[in-house]
Design an enzyme around this catalytic site. Structure first.
Site, short mmCIF file in Angstrom:
data_model
loop_
_atom_site.label_atom_id
_atom_site.label_comp_id
_atom_site.label_asym_id
_atom_site.label_seq_id
_atom_site.Cartn_x
_atom_site.Cartn_y
_atom_site.Cartn_z
CE1 TYR A 151 -3.90 -2.17 0.39
CE2 TYR A 151 -2.65 -3.21 2.14
CZ TYR A 151 -3.72 -3.22 1.27
OH TYR A 151 -4.61 -4.26 1.27
CE LYS A 195 1.79 -17.94 -1.72
NZ LYS A 195 1.00 -19.18 -1.62
CG ASP A 223 -1.74 -20.38 0.06
OD1 ASP A 223 -1.06 -20.11 1.07
OD2 ASP A 223 -1.30 -21.08 -0.87
CG ASP A 263 -7.38 -4.90 3.14
OD1 ASP A 263 -8.47 -4.85 3.73
OD2 ASP A 263 -7.09 -4.18 2.17
CG ASP A 272 -12.82 -7.14 5.31
OD1 ASP A 272 -12.65 -6.53 6.39
OD2 ASP A 272 -13.10 -6.57 4.25
#
Ligand code: NAD
Length: 366
Positions: free
Chosen positions: A152, A197, A230, A254, A258
């Site tokens: 970001y 990751k 994942d 992020d 959620d």
């Protein structure tokens, strides 16, 4: 008696309605625990834009007026409601309530750690999309998302036939968010699940090595588990009870936060915090200004009330008072009190208004 200064920014839509209930609960905390609060109420969001709009010059008002920023600087913590609404949607992005108010506050106070508790109790299991056999007796975990680094904020490039966003983390940034996660884990299941990751990304390999270093040197008593992002998105759905604190970077957080919010049932129950290294923080419900139900007296005030409880626990270190609020919320839900968003009509449920829910939580403070 201890006296704390709280900047109260109610904002738009249901913000003022649910904030009134949170203040009611804090006033009751003053009586029970002899902890004083000085509320400094300030304008924010659309309400601030309207109030500071100049009809003479036609100049658009400010979503975060200087007086509001000053009040926050002079406070021990910020209790935030929600901002935004149709009326202000056509403004340029930097003037819109959500961008123009929240981002400058995060930047000004270096609020790098986003803390989002997730979970459902057995009595509200029906409000989660997870199967009852997965929920069992309920689950609770906390997602810690780094908020000021990652793709970001890395260098952005856009050519005619390419584009890129640089994924970058500096050691100090990873160290400080890791400390927040391990510290928080001390008070719960003593377990941190780091999500990255690192099978593919150099940034994640670096992130993981720094997390391991902080773990070994400073928090060896806390269990540390690693998952790839994942796999983590799947494990949260099949074994939510196994998580204590989930630590992750901005982009993965992020998504994960959620997902965690979705399996936790109504957005009207969910609180969040964004804090800095001094534990100064902004506390707010996860939901927005809910224009569809604003002014009807039916919004669920629990997210705002639990945001106040997080403020007490994290920024003010008033753990007993915070636990009392959380206990009272659990009690009224176990007693069957329901605002419209969590009402199913099942036996033993009683539908209540925003203020009736606030009153019941005050009454059950122990
Ligand atoms: P929203 O979260 O406001 O509403 C989504 C749904 O959840 C609606 O049906 C709403 O009624 C319900 N809901 C939310 N909070 C509730 C509560 N406490 N009790 C009962 N029901 C509740 O999201 P939206 O409709 O996408 O956005 C509305 C406005 O809020 C937009 O302007 C958006 O930009 C803004 N917003 C602000 C914030 C913030 O202030 N941090 C966050 C998200 C959205």
């Amino acid at each position: 008696m201890k006296n704390y200064k709280i900047a109260v920014l109610s904002g738009d839509g249901i913000g003022p309605e649910v904030m009134a209930e949170a203040k009611k609960v804090l006033a009751a905390v003053t009586e029970k625990f002899k902890i004083g609060f000085e509320f400094n109420e300030q304008l924010v969001g659309g309400a601030a834009i309207d109030a500071t709009h100049s009809t003479n010059s036609g100049q658009v008002g400010e979503p975060l007026p200087e007086a509001t920023m000053q009040a926050c600087e002079a406070s021990d913590a910020i209790l935030f409601g929600s901002v935004g609404g149709e009326k202000w949607n056509s403004l340029p992005p930097e003037k819109r309530p959500e961008v123009g108010a929240l981002l400058p506050l995060r930047k000004k106070f270096d609020l790098f750690a986003n803390i989002r508790p997730a979970g459902v109790s057995k009595v509200l299991a029906h409000s989660s999309p997870l199967k009852p056999e997965i929920i069992g007796d309920g689950f609770s975990f906390t997602v810690i998302r780094e908020l000021t680094g990652d793709v970001y904020f890395g260098e952005k490039k856009r050519g005619t036939d390419f584009s890129s966003d640089l994924m970058i983390y500096r050691k100090a940034e990873v160290e400080r968010i890791a400390r927040v996660a391990f510290e928080l884990a001390k008070n719960s299941k003593k377990k941190v699940t780091n999500v990255d990751k690192s099978n593919v990304l150099a940034t994640s390999q670096f992130w993981r090595s720094v997390v391991e270093e902080i773990h070994q040197k400073e928090f060896p008593e806390i269990e540390l588990e690693h998952l790839y992002i994942d796999n983590a998105t799947m494990q949260i759905l099949v074994r939510p009870q196994s998580f204590g604190v989930i630590l992750t970077s901005n982009l993965f957080g992020d998504i994960l936060s959620d997902e965690a919010a979705q399996i936790s049932g109504s957005i009207g129950l969910q609180a969040s915090a964004s804090i800095n290294s001094d534990k100064f923080g902004l506390y707010e419900p996860m939901g927005g200004s809910a224009p569809d139900i604003a002014g009807k007296g039916i919004a669920n005030p629990i997210a705002q009330i639990l945001s106040a409880a997080m403020l007490l626990e994290i920024s003010l270190n008033e753990k007993e008072a915070a636990a009392s609020i959380k206990g009272s919320v659990e009690k009224v839900l176990a007693d069957g009190l329901r605002t419209a968003d969590i009402f199913t009509g099942a036996d033993g449920e009683q539908k209540v208004s925003t203020s009736e829910m606030g009153d019941a939580i005050v009454k059950n403070l122990s």
